[in-house]
Design a protein around this motif. Structure first.
Motif, PDB file in Angstrom:
ATOM      1  N   GLY A 138       0.804  -1.219   0.000  1.00  0.00           N
ATOM      2  CA  GLY A 138       0.000   0.000   0.000  1.00  0.00           C
ATOM      3  C   GLY A 138       0.833   1.263   0.000  1.00  0.00           C
ATOM      4  N   ALA A 139       1.509   1.542  -1.101  1.00  0.00           N
ATOM      5  CA  ALA A 139       2.355   2.736  -1.188  1.00  0.00           C
ATOM      6  C   ALA A 139       2.523   3.123  -2.647  1.00  0.00           C
ATOM      7  N   ILE A 140       2.858   4.392  -2.884  1.00  0.00           N
ATOM      8  CA  ILE A 140       3.085   4.880  -4.234  1.00  0.00           C
ATOM      9  C   ILE A 140       4.297   4.203  -4.862  1.00  0.00           C
ATOM     10  N   GLY A 141       5.182   3.631  -4.043  1.00  0.00           N
ATOM     11  CA  GLY A 141       6.357   2.938  -4.559  1.00  0.00           C
ATOM     12  C   GLY A 141       6.125   1.486  -4.899  1.00  0.00           C
ATOM     13  N   SER A 142       4.880   1.045  -4.935  1.00  0.00           N
ATOM     14  CA  SER A 142       4.584  -0.370  -5.178  1.00  0.00           C
ATOM     15  C   SER A 142       4.812  -0.766  -6.631  1.00  0.00           C
ATOM     16  N   LEU A 143       5.047  -2.046  -6.837  1.00  0.00           N
ATOM     17  CA  LEU A 143       5.165  -2.596  -8.183  1.00  0.00           C
ATOM     18  C   LEU A 143       3.813  -2.572  -8.874  1.00  0.00           C
ATOM     19  N   LEU A 144       3.814  -2.181 -10.146  1.00  0.00           N
ATOM     20  CA  LEU A 144       2.603  -2.319 -10.954  1.00  0.00           C
ATOM     21  C   LEU A 144       2.629  -3.608 -11.759  1.00  0.00           C
ATOM     22  N   GLU A 145       3.815  -4.073 -12.092  1.00  0.00           N
ATOM     23  CA  GLU A 145       3.996  -5.346 -12.782  1.00  0.00           C
ATOM     24  C   GLU A 145       5.137  -6.097 -12.109  1.00  0.00           C
ATOM     25  N   PRO A 146       5.152  -7.435 -12.196  1.00  0.00           N
ATOM     26  CA  PRO A 146       6.245  -8.198 -11.605  1.00  0.00           C
ATOM     27  C   PRO A 146       7.574  -7.862 -12.282  1.00  0.00           C
ATOM     28  N   VAL A 147       8.660  -8.016 -11.527  1.00  0.00           N
ATOM     29  CA  VAL A 147       9.995  -7.774 -12.082  1.00  0.00           C
ATOM     30  C   VAL A 147      10.862  -9.004 -11.835  1.00  0.00           C
ATOM     31  N   PRO A 148      11.765  -9.335 -12.758  1.00  0.00           N
ATOM     32  CA  PRO A 148      12.658 -10.477 -12.552  1.00  0.00           C
ATOM     33  C   PRO A 148      13.555 -10.262 -11.344  1.00  0.00           C
ATOM     34  N   LEU A 149      13.904 -11.339 -10.686  1.00  0.00           N
ATOM     35  CA  LEU A 149      14.813 -11.269  -9.543  1.00  0.00           C
ATOM     36  C   LEU A 149      16.233 -11.131 -10.089  1.00  0.00           C
ATOM     37  N   LEU A 150      16.588  -9.904 -10.392  1.00  0.00           N
ATOM     38  CA  LEU A 150      17.865  -9.577 -11.019  1.00  0.00           C
ATOM     39  C   LEU A 150      18.387  -8.299 -10.387  1.00  0.00           C
TER      40      LEU A 150
END
Length: 285
Positions: A138-150
């Motif tokens: 619950g924050a403006i810094g949240s992911l909108l799409e998944p990202v690779p663990l890189l």
């Protein structure tokens, strides 16, 4: 904490996908993962109305379906969102590991924050890299799409900028940190801000039952003391924090205003955030 009896009702994938408005492919691939992640965030609000009323929300799948899917005008917080999303991913054929993270926004030391946030690690068939997914931060810094663990690679997820870096090494497991790029406007240079830190240790539903109970009912928890609701809106992000409304537009423009009274808080919850307030709940204002 009362003993939890888990429901045997199967997860209803059709109902869930209808709730988030997804009519695309139902394959366990990267495109489907990104699509339903963003669709979930656009459809289901983040809110803490149950903890604010003194109730720990149920994490039973049948109850989550009733509240977040069939209820349509209710949302939830991280354990509810990500428990439901994990069930949807598994029904689609993804392998999911449930993680627990330390929310470190504004923290001087990561270890000062407890593991109070639920996130997901998703295996995509044919892709050697797992993806970090999270529809409940619950924050403006949240992911909108998944990202690779890189590590040390910038990702642009539906307009937001994120990266994963390694945090201070204090144990046998490597620490990962999700960072979001914060644009401070024309007068100041932006920068990377740590959102939460995690290791890849799997957590179980019983772990979240305990954490959920603590976060929802502890009188020192912010979720039991102040109203917090947000959702994606056309061209931006809308946050209701107590009696303040903050709108952050996609172009970086931020507007903030204080609501006059409880009636106006209720109006914003209903009209702008699409949420029904539980009967008898007193709100700020």
């Amino acid at each position: 904490m009362p003993e939890t009896v888990r429901a045997t009702t199967p997860f209803d994938l059709d109902a869930y996908l209808g709730r988030i408005g997804w009519d695309g492919e139902r394959r366990p691939d990267a495109g489907t993962l990104r699509g339903i992640h963003l669709a979930h965030l656009r459809a289901v609000a983040f809110e803490n109305l149950d903890p604010l009323g003194g109730t720990a929300p149920s994490l039973d799948l049948a109850d989550l379906m009733a509240k977040l899917v069939h209820g349509r005008r209710r949302g939830g917080y991280c354990y509810e969102h990500n428990t439901l999303f994990a069930a949807a991913l598994e029904a689609l054929g993804f392998q999911v590991t449930r993680l627990a993270a330390r929310v470190v926004v504004g923290a001087d030391r990561f270890e000062d924050r407890p593991r109070s946030h639920m996130a997901l690690l998703v295996e995509v068939p044919g892709d050697p890299r797992p993806h970090l997914a999270d529809v409940g931060f619950g924050a403006i810094g949240s992911l909108l799409e998944p990202v690779p663990l890189l590590a040390d690679t910038e990702f642009h997820d539906a307009g937001r900028r994120h990266r994963l870096v390694h945090g201070p090494h204090r144990g046998p497991l490597e620490m990962w940190v999700l960072e979001s790029y914060e644009d401070r406007g024309e007068r100041a240079e932006g920068g990377w801000v740590a959102q939460y830190a995690f290791t890849l240790e799997p957590f179980e539903p019983s772990d979240y039952e305990m954490i959920n109970w603590h976060v929802a009912t502890n009188p020192r928890s912010p979720f039991s003391r102040r109203l917090y609701a947000q959702r994606l809106v056309p061209a931006g992000h809308l946050l209701l924090d107590g009696d303040r409304v903050v709108e952050t537009r996609d172009d970086g423009t931020v507007t903030e205003r204080k609501l006059a009274d409880e009636a106006e808080v209720r109006r914003v919850l209903s009209a702008d955030l699409g949420l029904d307030v539980p009967e008898g709940l007193t709100l700020p204002g």
